[in-house]
Write a protein that holds these residues in place. Structure first.
Motif, PDB file in Angstrom:
ATOM      1  N   GLU A   2       0.822  -1.212   0.000  1.00  0.00           N
ATOM      2  CA  GLU A   2       0.000   0.000   0.000  1.00  0.00           C
ATOM      3  C   GLU A   2       0.853   1.257   0.000  1.00  0.00           C
ATOM      4  OE1 GLU A   2      -2.663  -0.418   3.265  1.00  0.00           O
ATOM      5  OE2 GLU A   2      -3.783  -2.019   2.296  1.00  0.00           O
ATOM      6  N   ALA A   3       1.968   1.209   0.738  1.00  0.00           N
ATOM      7  CA  ALA A   3       2.855   2.373   0.765  1.00  0.00           C
ATOM      8  C   ALA A   3       3.458   2.622  -0.611  1.00  0.00           C
ATOM      9  CB  ALA A   3       3.953   2.173   1.806  1.00  0.00           C
ATOM     10  N   THR A   4       3.811   1.548  -1.301  1.00  0.00           N
ATOM     11  CA  THR A   4       4.345   1.687  -2.653  1.00  0.00           C
ATOM     12  C   THR A   4       3.284   2.254  -3.584  1.00  0.00           C
ATOM     13  OG1 THR A   4       5.778  -0.213  -2.259  1.00  0.00           O
ATOM     14  CG2 THR A   4       5.469   0.445  -4.540  1.00  0.00           C
ATOM     15  N   GLY A   5       2.054   1.805  -3.418  1.00  0.00           N
ATOM     16  CA  GLY A   5       0.960   2.330  -4.235  1.00  0.00           C
ATOM     17  C   GLY A   5       0.759   3.821  -4.013  1.00  0.00           C
ATOM     18  N   LEU A  60      -1.493  -2.419  -6.959  1.00  0.00           N
ATOM     19  CA  LEU A  60      -0.756  -2.735  -5.730  1.00  0.00           C
ATOM     20  C   LEU A  60      -1.621  -2.556  -4.490  1.00  0.00           C
ATOM     21  CD1 LEU A  60       2.817  -1.300  -6.325  1.00  0.00           C
ATOM     22  CD2 LEU A  60       2.187  -3.663  -5.923  1.00  0.00           C
ATOM     23  N   ILE A  61      -2.419  -1.514  -4.466  1.00  0.00           N
ATOM     24  CA  ILE A  61      -3.278  -1.281  -3.303  1.00  0.00           C
ATOM     25  C   ILE A  61      -4.355  -2.354  -3.198  1.00  0.00           C
ATOM     26  CG2 ILE A  61      -5.007   0.285  -2.339  1.00  0.00           C
ATOM     27  CD1 ILE A  61      -3.206   2.599  -3.372  1.00  0.00           C
ATOM     28  N   LEU A  62      -4.955  -2.721  -4.316  1.00  0.00           N
ATOM     29  CA  LEU A  62      -6.013  -3.741  -4.294  1.00  0.00           C
ATOM     30  C   LEU A  62      -5.476  -5.128  -3.969  1.00  0.00           C
ATOM     31  CD1 LEU A  62      -8.214  -2.721  -7.358  1.00  0.00           C
ATOM     32  CD2 LEU A  62      -8.728  -2.418  -4.934  1.00  0.00           C
ATOM     33  N   ARG A  66      -1.850 -10.103  -1.311  1.00  0.00           N
ATOM     34  CA  ARG A  66      -1.358 -11.201  -2.138  1.00  0.00           C
ATOM     35  C   ARG A  66       0.101 -10.986  -2.547  1.00  0.00           C
ATOM     36  NH1 ARG A  66      -4.561 -12.924  -7.411  1.00  0.00           N
ATOM     37  NH2 ARG A  66      -5.818 -11.243  -6.591  1.00  0.00           N
ATOM     38  N   VAL A  67       0.445  -9.745  -2.909  1.00  0.00           N
ATOM     39  CA  VAL A  67       1.828  -9.436  -3.294  1.00  0.00           C
ATOM     40  C   VAL A  67       2.749  -9.625  -2.098  1.00  0.00           C
ATOM     41  CG1 VAL A  67       3.380  -7.573  -4.013  1.00  0.00           C
ATOM     42  CG2 VAL A  67       1.188  -7.869  -5.163  1.00  0.00           C
ATOM     43  N   LEU A  68       2.336  -9.157  -0.926  1.00  0.00           N
ATOM     44  CA  LEU A  68       3.152  -9.297   0.276  1.00  0.00           C
ATOM     45  C   LEU A  68       3.342 -10.762   0.648  1.00  0.00           C
ATOM     46  CD1 LEU A  68       4.674  -7.785   2.452  1.00  0.00           C
ATOM     47  CD2 LEU A  68       2.569  -7.715   3.771  1.00  0.00           C
ATOM     48  N   SER A  69       2.284 -11.558   0.579  1.00  0.00           N
ATOM     49  CA  SER A  69       2.424 -12.972   0.926  1.00  0.00           C
ATOM     50  C   SER A  69       3.326 -13.686  -0.077  1.00  0.00           C
ATOM     51  CB  SER A  69       1.060 -13.660   1.003  1.00  0.00           C
ATOM     52  OG  SER A  69       0.484 -13.777  -0.276  1.00  0.00           O
ATOM     53  N   TRP A  70       3.271 -13.295  -1.336  1.00  0.00           N
ATOM     54  CA  TRP A  70       4.152 -13.881  -2.338  1.00  0.00           C
ATOM     55  C   TRP A  70       5.611 -13.542  -2.033  1.00  0.00           C
ATOM     56  CZ3 TRP A  70       6.987 -11.229  -6.260  1.00  0.00           C
ATOM     57  CH2 TRP A  70       7.592 -12.072  -7.188  1.00  0.00           C
ATOM     58  N   LEU A  71       5.877 -12.288  -1.663  1.00  0.00           N
ATOM     59  CA  LEU A  71       7.240 -11.889  -1.335  1.00  0.00           C
ATOM     60  C   LEU A  71       7.743 -12.593  -0.081  1.00  0.00           C
ATOM     61  CD1 LEU A  71       7.037  -8.068  -2.043  1.00  0.00           C
ATOM     62  CD2 LEU A  71       8.273  -9.766  -3.377  1.00  0.00           C
TER      63      LEU A  71
END
Length: 98
Positions: A2-5, A60-62, A66-71
């Protein structure tokens, strides 16, 4: 995520602040009947950057979770490469049997 978004939205707003200058160059060219290819290209790239930043930020916000869990999953998998199923390393087991 979210911060990146939010950072990408800030970049889009920053790029949008340049729009008046690019549009005035473009309209000045229209007024005199000759819009340079460079002015058209610069305006198109600026608009493309703005749209790209906004679209990626929204995605990225939506999908931040999922992106964080993948990382995190990828990071945890790299840390566990030297571990056996019970959590002890191969070197620890070899030292205990000697």
């Amino acid at each position: 995520g979210e911060a990146t978004g939010l950072w990408l939205i800030f970049n889009a707003a920053l790029d949008a602040s340049y729009l008046p200058r690019y549009i005035s160059r473009y309209t000045a060219g229209l007024k005199y009947g000759a819009v340079s290819g460079e002015a058209r290209r610069d305006l198109a790239f600026l608009l493309l950057r703005i749209v790209f930043h906004v679209v990626v930020a929204v995605l990225l916000i939506l999908h931040a979770e999922r992106v964080l869990s993948w990382l995190v999953k990828d990071s945890v998998a790299k840390q566990n490469d030297g571990r056996d199923q019970d959590g002890s390393s191969v070197a620890e087991k070899g030292a205990g049997t000697a």
